[in-house]
Design an enzyme around this catalytic site. Structure first.
Site, PDB file in Angstrom:
ATOM      1  N   ASP A  92       0.808  -1.236   0.000  1.00  0.00           N
ATOM      2  CA  ASP A  92       0.000   0.000   0.000  1.00  0.00           C
ATOM      3  C   ASP A  92       0.835   1.278   0.000  1.00  0.00           C
ATOM      4  O   ASP A  92       0.503   2.243  -0.679  1.00  0.00           O
ATOM      5  CB  ASP A  92      -1.026  -0.001   1.138  1.00  0.00           C
ATOM      6  CG  ASP A  92      -0.418  -0.101   2.523  1.00  0.00           C
ATOM      7  OD1 ASP A  92       0.719  -0.603   2.645  1.00  0.00           O
ATOM      8  OD2 ASP A  92      -1.071   0.327   3.496  1.00  0.00           O
ATOM      9  N   HIS A 109       0.802  -0.802  10.314  1.00  0.00           N
ATOM     10  CA  HIS A 109       1.325  -2.079   9.838  1.00  0.00           C
ATOM     11  C   HIS A 109       2.676  -1.885   9.141  1.00  0.00           C
ATOM     12  O   HIS A 109       2.946  -0.823   8.577  1.00  0.00           O
ATOM     13  CB  HIS A 109       0.327  -2.755   8.898  1.00  0.00           C
ATOM     14  CG  HIS A 109      -0.004  -1.941   7.680  1.00  0.00           C
ATOM     15  ND1 HIS A 109      -0.819  -0.833   7.716  1.00  0.00           N
ATOM     16  CD2 HIS A 109       0.390  -2.061   6.391  1.00  0.00           C
ATOM     17  CE1 HIS A 109      -0.924  -0.317   6.506  1.00  0.00           C
ATOM     18  NE2 HIS A 109      -0.197  -1.036   5.674  1.00  0.00           N
ATOM     19  N   HIS A 110       3.494  -2.897   9.172  1.00  0.00           N
ATOM     20  CA  HIS A 110       4.842  -2.938   8.564  1.00  0.00           C
ATOM     21  C   HIS A 110       5.862  -2.046   9.273  1.00  0.00           C
ATOM     22  O   HIS A 110       7.009  -1.979   8.841  1.00  0.00           O
ATOM     23  CB  HIS A 110       4.865  -2.531   7.082  1.00  0.00           C
ATOM     24  CG  HIS A 110       3.926  -3.284   6.193  1.00  0.00           C
ATOM     25  ND1 HIS A 110       3.431  -4.519   6.499  1.00  0.00           N
ATOM     26  CD2 HIS A 110       3.419  -2.958   4.963  1.00  0.00           C
ATOM     27  CE1 HIS A 110       2.636  -4.923   5.506  1.00  0.00           C
ATOM     28  NE2 HIS A 110       2.614  -4.002   4.571  1.00  0.00           N
ATOM     29  N   GLU A 128      29.279 -27.424  -0.189  1.00  0.00           N
ATOM     30  CA  GLU A 128      29.436 -27.561   1.267  1.00  0.00           C
ATOM     31  C   GLU A 128      29.968 -28.959   1.616  1.00  0.00           C
ATOM     32  O   GLU A 128      30.735 -29.127   2.555  1.00  0.00           O
ATOM     33  CB  GLU A 128      28.103 -27.321   1.983  1.00  0.00           C
ATOM     34  CG  GLU A 128      27.440 -25.972   1.691  1.00  0.00           C
ATOM     35  CD  GLU A 128      28.165 -24.788   2.310  1.00  0.00           C
ATOM     36  OE1 GLU A 128      29.087 -24.978   3.121  1.00  0.00           O
ATOM     37  OE2 GLU A 128      27.819 -23.650   1.950  1.00  0.00           O
ATOM     38  N   GLY A 145      21.971 -32.049  -3.661  1.00  0.00           N
ATOM     39  CA  GLY A 145      22.271 -31.252  -2.470  1.00  0.00           C
ATOM     40  C   GLY A 145      23.410 -30.280  -2.642  1.00  0.00           C
ATOM     41  O   GLY A 145      23.776 -29.897  -3.756  1.00  0.00           O
ATOM     42  N   ASP A 192      21.081 -27.232  -7.690  1.00  0.00           N
ATOM     43  CA  ASP A 192      19.763 -27.547  -7.129  1.00  0.00           C
ATOM     44  C   ASP A 192      19.516 -26.823  -5.805  1.00  0.00           C
ATOM     45  O   ASP A 192      18.432 -26.278  -5.569  1.00  0.00           O
ATOM     46  CB  ASP A 192      19.565 -29.068  -6.976  1.00  0.00           C
ATOM     47  CG  ASP A 192      20.751 -29.781  -6.326  1.00  0.00           C
ATOM     48  OD1 ASP A 192      21.774 -29.129  -6.009  1.00  0.00           O
ATOM     49  OD2 ASP A 192      20.662 -31.015  -6.137  1.00  0.00           O
ATOM     50  N   ASN A 212      22.722 -32.416  -8.225  1.00  0.00           N
ATOM     51  CA  ASN A 212      23.715 -33.344  -7.650  1.00  0.00           C
ATOM     52  C   ASN A 212      23.309 -33.734  -6.229  1.00  0.00           C
ATOM     53  O   ASN A 212      24.139 -34.003  -5.388  1.00  0.00           O
ATOM     54  CB  ASN A 212      25.129 -32.749  -7.712  1.00  0.00           C
ATOM     55  CG  ASN A 212      25.163 -31.337  -7.148  1.00  0.00           C
ATOM     56  OD1 ASN A 212      24.225 -30.917  -6.469  1.00  0.00           O
ATOM     57  ND2 ASN A 212      26.219 -30.609  -7.424  1.00  0.00           N
ATOM     58  N   GLU A 257      10.728  -9.628  -2.991  1.00  0.00           N
ATOM     59  CA  GLU A 257      11.602  -8.455  -3.105  1.00  0.00           C
ATOM     60  C   GLU A 257      13.069  -8.851  -3.222  1.00  0.00           C
ATOM     61  O   GLU A 257      13.863  -8.119  -3.823  1.00  0.00           O
ATOM     62  CB  GLU A 257      11.402  -7.521  -1.913  1.00  0.00           C
ATOM     63  CG  GLU A 257      10.054  -6.815  -1.878  1.00  0.00           C
ATOM     64  CD  GLU A 257       8.930  -7.668  -1.328  1.00  0.00           C
ATOM     65  OE1 GLU A 257       9.164  -8.855  -0.978  1.00  0.00           O
ATOM     66  OE2 GLU A 257       7.795  -7.162  -1.239  1.00  0.00           O
ATOM     67  N   GLY A 297      28.572 -13.931  -2.983  1.00  0.00           N
ATOM     68  CA  GLY A 297      28.221 -15.350  -3.016  1.00  0.00           C
ATOM     69  C   GLY A 297      26.950 -15.747  -2.290  1.00  0.00           C
ATOM     70  O   GLY A 297      26.922 -16.740  -1.573  1.00  0.00           O
TER      71      GLY A 297
HETATM   72  C1  LIG Z   1      21.941 -17.040   1.059  1.00  0.00           C
HETATM   73  C2  LIG Z   1      23.006 -18.046   1.355  1.00  0.00           C
HETATM   74  N1  LIG Z   1      22.773 -19.009   2.268  1.00  0.00           N
HETATM   75  C3  LIG Z   1      23.719 -19.955   2.503  1.00  0.00           C
HETATM   76  C4  LIG Z   1      24.909 -19.941   1.839  1.00  0.00           C
HETATM   77  C5  LIG Z   1      25.951 -21.018   2.084  1.00  0.00           C
HETATM   78  N2  LIG Z   1      26.033 -21.856   0.871  1.00  0.00           N
HETATM   79  C6  LIG Z   1      26.974 -21.637  -0.062  1.00  0.00           C
HETATM   80  S1  LIG Z   1      26.863 -22.669  -1.340  1.00  0.00           S
HETATM   81  C7  LIG Z   1      25.563 -23.491  -0.649  1.00  0.00           C
HETATM   82  C8  LIG Z   1      24.946 -24.681  -1.314  1.00  0.00           C
HETATM   83  C9  LIG Z   1      24.708 -24.517  -2.793  1.00  0.00           C
HETATM   84  O1  LIG Z   1      24.135 -25.697  -3.260  1.00  0.00           O
HETATM   85  P1  LIG Z   1      24.028 -25.970  -4.808  1.00  0.00           P
HETATM   86  O2  LIG Z   1      23.434 -24.799  -5.469  1.00  0.00           O
HETATM   87  O3  LIG Z   1      23.308 -27.253  -5.010  1.00  0.00           O
HETATM   88  O4  LIG Z   1      25.539 -26.024  -5.230  1.00  0.00           O
HETATM   89  P2  LIG Z   1      26.397 -27.245  -5.819  1.00  0.00           P
HETATM   90  O5  LIG Z   1      25.774 -28.509  -5.346  1.00  0.00           O
HETATM   91  O6  LIG Z   1      26.332 -27.075  -7.299  1.00  0.00           O
HETATM   92  O7  LIG Z   1      27.786 -27.039  -5.313  1.00  0.00           O
HETATM   93  C10 LIG Z   1      25.220 -22.928   0.571  1.00  0.00           C
HETATM   94  C11 LIG Z   1      24.106 -23.403   1.433  1.00  0.00           C
HETATM   95  C12 LIG Z   1      25.110 -18.901   0.904  1.00  0.00           C
HETATM   96  N3  LIG Z   1      26.247 -18.774   0.234  1.00  0.00           N
HETATM   97  N4  LIG Z   1      24.134 -17.996   0.665  1.00  0.00           N
HETATM   98 MG   LIG Z   2      23.810 -29.101  -5.661  1.00  0.00          MG
END
Ligand SMILES: Cc1ncc(C[n+]2csc(CCOP(=O)(O)OP(=O)(O)O)c2C)c(N)n1
Ligand SMILES: [Mg+2]
Length: 574
Positions: free
Chosen positions: A49, A134-135, A494, A490, A461, A488, A71, A434
């Protein structure tokens, strides 16, 4: 020139200007005219609003509103848009909207991307009565105070009298620093009358201290002339401050070889004959590492020595052989020349240096040594499961000239960085800040900014799960990027640091999302043969294409393993 500033008259000043023939226009219209003048054609955002009055004016203007699902993605889209067009903006509502976007703006601040944040706030009276609307958070100044930390200029417009000067001040800061700014427009101020704009005064490069400049150039020229195997490293500040032409002229004049860092990837066409590849410390290819580290003089231009840029701080560039030109200063060996600006420094070097005999400079062009070589034929083995190496080898043949290639933090970024990009291709990654999920919004922004260019996204993913809703905004706006999602199972990036169950995610049927979201071609790919079929189909498709690529959980490039080892060490996980 007037006070060191160039007056540029823009003839688009503007349909909106002529829409209203009175000597005054609204504050919203003033801002929109200015945004159009500095190159904005699209404004991303989500209504609420407090911002509706402003958005109603957007609908009457030459700037098209592009609604996003949230956003954060609006901020990422504005960032991607700005990296292509030189300016990006989004509008959101007070509190809930603008604070959702804050992580996207922080990324633009860190990576020097000129994004204008426009927030519609409660009417001015509420700022003094502190009514619990609000907000709001009780203290009405909190959002502005938060944004002050991640912008180079911010303003709360309080009246039609001061709004024009404030808008001009803030937009000038955005352009001269190439960083985000914040404009809060209370709902009553949005419709207040203000004077019409005169032609915008674009900020010019600041003037260097001439004595310091002369001395810095003299010392640098001396070192470079004496050196037998000099090397140049160009990086992100050249990109952000649009000094590519100055850099290209410098290379033409001198014949010197150059490398880029990850943030400066595709600074110039990677097909440039003097380009030797990416320098990232121990993560570089052998030739590039040796060529840089054995150079008897290293000229760094616009470098930002972040961990990803330096291969986890493993670069070996001896200060006593290094000249470093950055925005605002030059450092030679162990001393600094203050108030010497990068553009003046490069131009001075170009004037004074002469052409080298390139046969003495050991220049091996990047195509010979990069990891994913388009110079070698790719022969698919139809039944073979896809690997990351083979997939990106294939991609290095697939990307066409003048594309925009966007790669998400993770396997995607580390692999795509090792592709040699074809002529005219722009590479986008949030290589310093990143924040995962960035690239979905950035793809929306880049595709909107360059409708005539092929946009290719590589996204993991895990990252995709953060911001995937705005796949629907791409579809809604008939944009046609090709998205390769690397499934892949997950968070591989990491897992290479330390592998535990928190790196697992819920598996989705990603390629089916295009149907859920309203259209496009979704394809599932496990083998090299299926990839070939998918690429054939994508060439015929007149829609967004979404190709889900399955690879093994731990399959990733050596550069990512190395990053994992260094992050494990930094975070005391070993
Ligand atoms: C907003 C945010 N949250 C958490 C992280 C920590 N982090 C860096 S890479 C990653 C996982 C990325 O997963 P994916 O996109 O599947 O990468 P891949 O498997 O290709 O390496 C996370 C959780 C981050 N960089 N940014
Ligand atoms: Mg992945």
């Amino acid at each position: 020139m007037e006070d060191g500033k160039t007056i540029i008259k823009i003839n688009t000043l503007s349909r909106m200007n002529s829409q209203f023939n009175s000597p005054e226009i609204t504050v919203s219209a003033y801002l929109l005219i200015r945004l159009k003048e500095i190159g904005l054609d699209h404004l991303f955002g989500v209504p609420g609003d407090f911002v509706l009055g402003f958005l109603n004016q957007v609908l009457k203007s030459e700037i098209k509103f592009i609604g996003t699902c949230n956003e954060l993605n609006a901020a990422y889209a504005a960032d991607g848009y700005a990296r292509i067009k030189g300016i990006g903006a989004f509008a959101s509502t007070y509190g809930v909207g603008e604070l959702s976007a804050i992580n996207g703006v922080a990324g633009a601040f860190a990576e020097r991307v000129p994004v204008v944040v426009i927030t519609g706030s409660p009417a001015t009276i509420n700022f003094s009565t502190h009514s619990l609307l609000h907000h709001t958070l009780g203290d009405y100044q909190i959002p502005l105070n938060m944004y002050e930390k991640i912008t180079v200029a911010s303003t709360q417009l309080v009246s039609g009298e001061i709004a024009p000067a404030e808008i001009d001040r803030v937009l000038s800061a955005c352009l001269s620093h190439q960083q985000p700014v914040y404009i809060s427009i209370p709902s009553d101020v949005a419709m207040m009358k203000c004077k019409r704009p005169t032609a915008f005064t674009f900020p010019t490069h600041p003037r260097s201290d001439q004595d310091a400049l002369r001395e810095a150039i003299k010392e640098a020229v001396n070192m470079l002339n004496k050196a037998k195997t000099p090397i140049v490293i160009g990086d992100v500040e050249l990109l952000r401050f649009k000094l590519q032409k100055d850099f290209a002229d410098f290379l033409d004049k001198t014949g010197l070889p150059y490398a880029t860092m990850m943030l400066g990837k595709t600074l110039l066409s990677e097909q440039h004959p003097q380009f030797i590849g990416l320098y990232e410390g121990d993560r570089s290819r052998d030739y590039v590492r040796n060529r840089v580290e054995s150079a008897d003089c290293i000229l760094q231009l616009g470098t930002l020595l972040t961990d990803f840029n330096t291969g986890g701080f493993t670069t070996k560039m001896d200060d006593s052989k290094t000249i470093s030109g950055n925005i605002g200063y030059v450092k030679i060996k162990h001393h600094y020349y203050e108030n010497v600006h990068l553009h003046d420094f490069i131009q001075g070097l170009t004037e004074q240096l002469t052409q080298r005999d390139i046969t003495t400079l050991d220049i091996q062009c990047a195509g010979n040594s990069c990891v994913h070589r388009h110079t070698e034929p790719f022969l698919p083995d139809a039944s073979k499961p896809l690997t990351i190496k083979r997939f990106f080898d294939r991609m290095s043949h697939f990307v066409k000239n003048n594309s925009i290639v966007i790669a998400e933090t993770g396997v995607s970024l580390f692999s795509a960085a090792e592709m040699l990009m074809p002529k005219g291709t722009t590479f986008i990654g949030q290589t310093f800040y990143g924040s995962i999920g960035y690239t979905v919004g950035a793809t929306l922004g880049a595709a909107m900014a360059a409708k005539d260019r092929q946009v290719i996204l590589f996204v993991g993913d895990g990252s995709f799960q953060v911001t995937c809703q705005d796949l629907s905004t791409l579809i809604r706006n008939h944009l046609k990027p090709i998205i390769f999602l690397i499934n892949n199972d997950g968070y591989t990036i990491e897992r290479v640091i330390t592998d535990h169950s928190y790196n697992d995610i819920q598996p989705w049927h990603y390629h089916k999302l295009v149907d859920v979201f309203g259209g496009g071609l979704g394809i599932d790919v496990h083998t090299e043969g299926e990839l070939e079929e998918a690429l054939v189909k994508s060439a015929k498709a007149d829609s967004l294409v979404f190709i889900e690529i399955h690879t093994d959980r731990m399959d990733c490039p050596e550069s990512l393993r190395s990053a994992g080892r260094s992050m494990a060490k930094t975070n005391k996980l070993e």
